[in-house]
Write an enzyme that holds these catalytic residues in place. Structure first.
Site, mmCIF file in Angstrom:
data_model
loop_
_atom_site.group_PDB
_atom_site.id
_atom_site.type_symbol
_atom_site.label_atom_id
_atom_site.label_comp_id
_atom_site.label_asym_id
_atom_site.label_seq_id
_atom_site.Cartn_x
_atom_site.Cartn_y
_atom_site.Cartn_z
ATOM 1 N N TYR A 147 7.233 4.725 8.885
ATOM 2 C CA TYR A 147 6.828 3.391 9.344
ATOM 3 C C TYR A 147 7.955 2.732 10.134
ATOM 4 C CZ TYR A 147 2.285 2.717 7.130
ATOM 5 O OH TYR A 147 0.954 2.782 6.819
ATOM 6 N N TYR B 94 -9.812 -3.098 -10.570
ATOM 7 C CA TYR B 94 -9.361 -1.881 -9.884
ATOM 8 C C TYR B 94 -8.161 -1.245 -10.585
ATOM 9 C CZ TYR B 94 -11.779 -2.977 -5.417
ATOM 10 O OH TYR B 94 -12.680 -3.218 -4.428
ATOM 11 N N GLU C 266 -25.054 16.666 -0.725
ATOM 12 C CA GLU C 266 -26.449 16.897 -0.343
ATOM 13 C C GLU C 266 -27.401 15.992 -1.135
ATOM 14 O OE1 GLU C 266 -28.323 20.714 -1.406
ATOM 15 O OE2 GLU C 266 -26.680 21.038 -2.814
ATOM 16 N N HIS D 72 -25.957 22.818 1.575
ATOM 17 C CA HIS D 72 -26.064 23.362 0.229
ATOM 18 C C HIS D 72 -25.070 24.485 -0.005
ATOM 19 C CE1 HIS D 72 -28.162 24.237 -3.497
ATOM 20 N NE2 HIS D 72 -28.165 25.514 -3.158
ATOM 21 N N ALA E 34 -6.654 -1.811 -13.439
ATOM 22 C CA ALA E 34 -6.813 -1.438 -14.841
ATOM 23 C C ALA E 34 -7.504 -0.081 -14.967
ATOM 24 C CB ALA E 34 -7.612 -2.510 -15.581
ATOM 25 N N ASN E 35 -8.595 0.091 -14.246
ATOM 26 C CA ASN E 35 -9.357 1.333 -14.392
ATOM 27 C C ASN E 35 -8.668 2.525 -13.736
ATOM 28 O OD1 ASN E 35 -11.983 0.832 -15.911
ATOM 29 N ND2 ASN E 35 -11.797 -0.942 -14.558
ATOM 30 N N GLU E 36 -7.956 2.268 -12.659
ATOM 31 C CA GLU E 36 -7.239 3.377 -12.020
ATOM 32 C C GLU E 36 -6.083 3.852 -12.911
ATOM 33 O OE1 GLU E 36 -6.346 1.950 -8.060
ATOM 34 O OE2 GLU E 36 -8.382 2.401 -7.368
ATOM 35 N N GLY F 120 -5.318 -9.277 -11.473
ATOM 36 C CA GLY F 120 -5.497 -9.860 -10.145
ATOM 37 C C GLY F 120 -4.176 -10.071 -9.421
ATOM 38 N N CYS G 122 -1.569 1.774 -3.030
ATOM 39 C CA CYS G 122 -2.567 2.826 -2.766
ATOM 40 C C CYS G 122 -1.992 4.238 -2.711
ATOM 41 C CB CYS G 122 -3.260 2.592 -1.431
ATOM 42 S SG CYS G 122 -3.443 0.893 -0.939
ATOM 43 N N CYS H 65 0.825 -1.211 0.000
ATOM 44 C CA CYS H 65 0.000 0.000 0.000
ATOM 45 C C CYS H 65 0.861 1.263 0.000
ATOM 46 C CB CYS H 65 -0.929 -0.015 1.213
ATOM 47 S SG CYS H 65 -1.892 1.483 1.369
ATOM 48 N N LYS I 117 -0.114 5.480 -5.938
ATOM 49 C CA LYS I 117 -1.166 5.501 -6.975
ATOM 50 C C LYS I 117 -2.049 6.746 -6.831
ATOM 51 C CE LYS I 117 -4.934 4.334 -5.995
ATOM 52 N NZ LYS I 117 -5.468 3.026 -5.727
ATOM 53 N N LYS I 118 -2.410 7.046 -5.575
ATOM 54 C CA LYS I 118 -3.284 8.211 -5.349
ATOM 55 C C LYS I 118 -2.577 9.494 -5.792
ATOM 56 C CE LYS I 118 -7.178 9.852 -3.482
ATOM 57 N NZ LYS I 118 -7.641 9.934 -2.107
HETATM 58 P P1 NDP Z 1 -9.187 -7.328 -9.988
HETATM 59 O O1 NDP Z 1 -9.537 -8.594 -9.349
HETATM 60 O O2 NDP Z 1 -9.837 -6.080 -9.544
HETATM 61 O O3 NDP Z 1 -9.457 -7.451 -11.546
HETATM 62 C C1 NDP Z 1 -8.853 -8.464 -12.303
HETATM 63 C C2 NDP Z 1 -9.238 -8.295 -13.756
HETATM 64 O O4 NDP Z 1 -8.435 -9.140 -14.539
HETATM 65 C C3 NDP Z 1 -10.680 -8.639 -14.034
HETATM 66 O O5 NDP Z 1 -11.163 -7.747 -14.987
HETATM 67 C C4 NDP Z 1 -10.601 -10.061 -14.569
HETATM 68 O O6 NDP Z 1 -11.569 -10.350 -15.537
HETATM 69 C C5 NDP Z 1 -9.234 -10.077 -15.243
HETATM 70 N N1 NDP Z 1 -8.550 -11.360 -15.132
HETATM 71 C C6 NDP Z 1 -8.435 -12.147 -14.049
HETATM 72 N N2 NDP Z 1 -7.686 -13.232 -14.319
HETATM 73 C C7 NDP Z 1 -7.311 -13.120 -15.609
HETATM 74 C C8 NDP Z 1 -6.519 -13.928 -16.482
HETATM 75 N N3 NDP Z 1 -5.980 -15.050 -16.058
HETATM 76 N N4 NDP Z 1 -6.344 -13.517 -17.747
HETATM 77 C C9 NDP Z 1 -6.893 -12.369 -18.186
HETATM 78 N N5 NDP Z 1 -7.634 -11.558 -17.403
HETATM 79 C C10 NDP Z 1 -7.845 -11.934 -16.132
HETATM 80 O O7 NDP Z 1 -7.584 -7.253 -9.900
HETATM 81 P P2 NDP Z 1 -6.550 -6.042 -9.943
HETATM 82 O O8 NDP Z 1 -5.295 -6.654 -10.430
HETATM 83 O O9 NDP Z 1 -7.113 -4.865 -10.663
HETATM 84 O O10 NDP Z 1 -6.386 -5.668 -8.408
HETATM 85 C C11 NDP Z 1 -5.982 -6.666 -7.478
HETATM 86 C C12 NDP Z 1 -6.573 -6.396 -6.115
HETATM 87 O O11 NDP Z 1 -5.904 -5.311 -5.528
HETATM 88 C C13 NDP Z 1 -8.044 -6.004 -6.131
HETATM 89 O O12 NDP Z 1 -8.871 -7.118 -6.073
HETATM 90 C C14 NDP Z 1 -8.171 -5.135 -4.915
HETATM 91 O O13 NDP Z 1 -8.514 -5.919 -3.817
HETATM 92 C C15 NDP Z 1 -6.779 -4.566 -4.727
HETATM 93 N N6 NDP Z 1 -6.760 -3.146 -5.159
HETATM 94 C C16 NDP Z 1 -7.589 -2.267 -4.514
HETATM 95 C C17 NDP Z 1 -7.606 -0.944 -4.893
HETATM 96 C C18 NDP Z 1 -8.542 -0.006 -4.199
HETATM 97 O O14 NDP Z 1 -9.030 -0.345 -3.128
HETATM 98 N N7 NDP Z 1 -8.825 1.167 -4.772
HETATM 99 C C19 NDP Z 1 -6.750 -0.439 -5.972
HETATM 100 C C20 NDP Z 1 -5.945 -1.456 -6.579
HETATM 101 C C21 NDP Z 1 -5.960 -2.754 -6.180
HETATM 102 P P3 NDP Z 1 -13.148 -10.525 -15.272
HETATM 103 O O15 NDP Z 1 -13.803 -9.342 -15.885
HETATM 104 O O16 NDP Z 1 -13.506 -11.799 -15.938
HETATM 105 O O17 NDP Z 1 -13.361 -10.571 -13.790
#
Ligand code: NDP
Length: 448
Positions: free
Chosen positions: A99, A178, A442, A437, A180-182, A263, A48, A43, A51-52
């Site tokens: 830390y 998570y 709100e 407001h 990917a979108n971040e 993942g 985290c 983190c 990244k932020k």
């Molecule tokens: P996620 O579990 O969020 O997403 C994994 C994505 O990868 C999904 O879209 C999944 O597809 C796809 N996927 C999974 N396995 C494969 C594979 N073998 N081949 C191709 N695609 C695959 O994982 P992230 O890596 O984004 O994040 C890991 C973890 O870290 C999160 O679960 C979260 O707990 C933590 N995290 C939290 C954050 C926060 O709190 N803001 C920020 C970043 C990480 P499908 O659509 O089929 O599910």
């Protein structure tokens, strides 16, 4: 002579491990923590927190644009990746020191070495030394799970994103969760061409569908490209370092970086679990009971190495509960209900409780209240982006089952509202509260 070298030996100085070590030491335990990389863990060092900072940094491109309607003009605004990167790394150093100091101030011995379990009470350090402990706590976290296909070794993970030598012109991100979108939001904001490629037809599986749809719609408007139901065939590296990425049997796409965000899996490789007979599940996560105790009585595990909720604040709670249970004679479990979470996409998503789909499955009859609005700031800046807040309630009592938000500052707002959801309040309690407001928050007390 004491029977063991330590009362507690913690493996991994991340969020869960440091909390457990510090609190256990405050209850009088003799504690050591081993860390093979840097105190602070994922983190703080490569997750985290940095990244932020990237999210903040990348948002300035929109802020500068939006500033025009507020009367501001910027001549020759430029972005310098190295400057942002290095400032973030400096901040990571600061937190790493903080830390480290906290642990030292609590008389926790820090051993900056890899440690492996050699027996139920034995730990072998990378230097070759073996030490003993009455209790062992495994808090080694998780590690990016990179898919295997020809050339997948050319993919980077989130770990490396904070050290890039230059901003990629084109980045392909594998995954739709998570990370990917971040990172899609970050690199899009910084000016890279971004492609998010997922194996399925959705993003952010597990989040409320309306919010996921809204994020996708806004991200597409911002210029992020998405490819769904798409698989990687191979990646080839050119001499100049650029990558040819082959997907779905189509001709290669050129990219500077391919990020694997597919993942994370428990980091148990080479940990020596077999030497003490510690059991794992089919995902390689350490099996624990509600007190984070493994099948070996004196060995515990907290955080992402267990198959619970992969979030920092959860690991911290588990570390605290461990210390209370084992060293303060106050058995404590963690309540996993109503854990708020957020995706720091642009705009961010924040959520607590059940999604509409989950609530319908469980309760059948539910009510959904929502507000679909354009934040005042966006309207003034001519930005079409709309926010969406959704409250899911039980049909008869109107007890809140879930609250889901996408829009500017959604995580900041939801954290406070999550208290109400956790406390079991009803929609009426929100209605009874007078609006603050003008604010985005709100909308929570004006849901229709
Ligand atoms: P996620 O579990 O969020 O997403 C994994 C994505 O990868 C999904 O879209 C999944 O597809 C796809 N996927 C999974 N396995 C494969 C594979 N073998 N081949 C191709 N695609 C695959 O994982 P992230 O890596 O984004 O994040 C890991 C973890 O870290 C999160 O679960 C979260 O707990 C933590 N995290 C939290 C954050 C926060 O709190 N803001 C920020 C970043 C990480 P499908 O659509 O089929 O599910």
């Amino acid at each position: 002579m004491p029977e063991y070298d330590y009362d507690l030996f913690v493996i991994g100085a991340g969020s869960g491990g440091t909390r457990a070590a510090r609190v256990s030491a405050s209850y009088g335990a003799k504690v050591a923590v081993a860390e093979e990389y840097r105190v602070g863990g994922t983190c703080v060092i490569r997750g985290c927190v940095p990244k932020k900072m990237l999210v903040y940094g990348s948002h300035f491109s929109e802020d500068l644009e939006d500033g025009k309607n507020f009367g501001w003009t910027w001549e020759n605004a430029k972005f310098d990746w190295i400057k942002l990167r290095d400032h973030i790394l400096k901040d990571v150093d600061r937190l790493n020191n903080a830390y480290t100091e906290t642990l030292k101030n609590h008389d926790v011995e820090i051993i900056l070495e890899r440690a492996e379990i050699a027996g139920p009470h034995e730990i072998k350090l990378a230097s070759g030394k073996t030490v003993t402990a009455k209790y062992i706590l495994i808090a080694v976290g998780a590690w990016p799970d990179v898919p295997e296909f020809p050339g997948s070794e050319h993919m980077l993970t989130s770990n490396e994103m904070f050290h890039l030598d230059k901003l990629p012109e084109t980045i392909i991100i594998s995954g739709g969760g998570y990370i990917a979108n971040e990172f899609a939001g970050i690199f899009n904001g910084l000016g890279s061409e971004v492609f998010v490629v997922n194996r399925s037809s959705v993003i952010l599986r597990g989040y409320d569908e309306s919010l996921r749809d809204r994020l996708l719609q806004i991200a597409l408007t911002k210029g992020i490209n998405y490819k769904f139901n798409c698989t990687f065939d191979k990646i080839e590296k050119r001499e100049d370092g650029a990558l040819d990425v082959y997907m779905d049997g189509k001709p290669a796409m050129r990219a500077d970086v391919v990020l694997a965000a597919t993942g994370r899996r428990p980091k148990i490789d080479g940990l020596g679990l077999e030497n003490a007979g510690v059991e794992t599940n089919d995902k390689g996560a350490i099996k624990v009971n509600e007190y984070s105790q493994t099948n070996v009585d004196n060995i515990y595990a907290v955080g992402d190495v267990t198959d619970r909720v992969q979030l920092t604040p959860v690991a911290i709670r588990e570390g605290q509960a461990f210390a209370e249970t084992v060293f303060n004679n106050t058995p404590k479990t963690v309540d996993y209900s109503c854990i708020p979470s957020a995706v720091f996409s642009q705009p961010p998503i924040a959520s607590v409780g059940m999604t509409e789909g989950e609530a319908r499955m469980k309760y059948g009859n539910i009510k959904v209240y929502s507000s679909d609005f354009r934040a005042m700031r966006n309207a003034f800046a001519d930005r079409p982006e709309r926010s969406l807040y959704k409250m899911i309630v039980e049909q008869t009592t109107e007890k809140i089952l879930g609250l889901h938000m996408i829009g500017p500052d959604a995580p900041e707002i939801l954290q406070a509202a999550a208290v109400a959801v956790k406390a079991g309040l009803t929609k009426q309690a929100f209605d009874d509260t007078i609006a603050l407001h003008p604010s985005m928050a709100e909308e929570l007390v004006l849901l229709k």
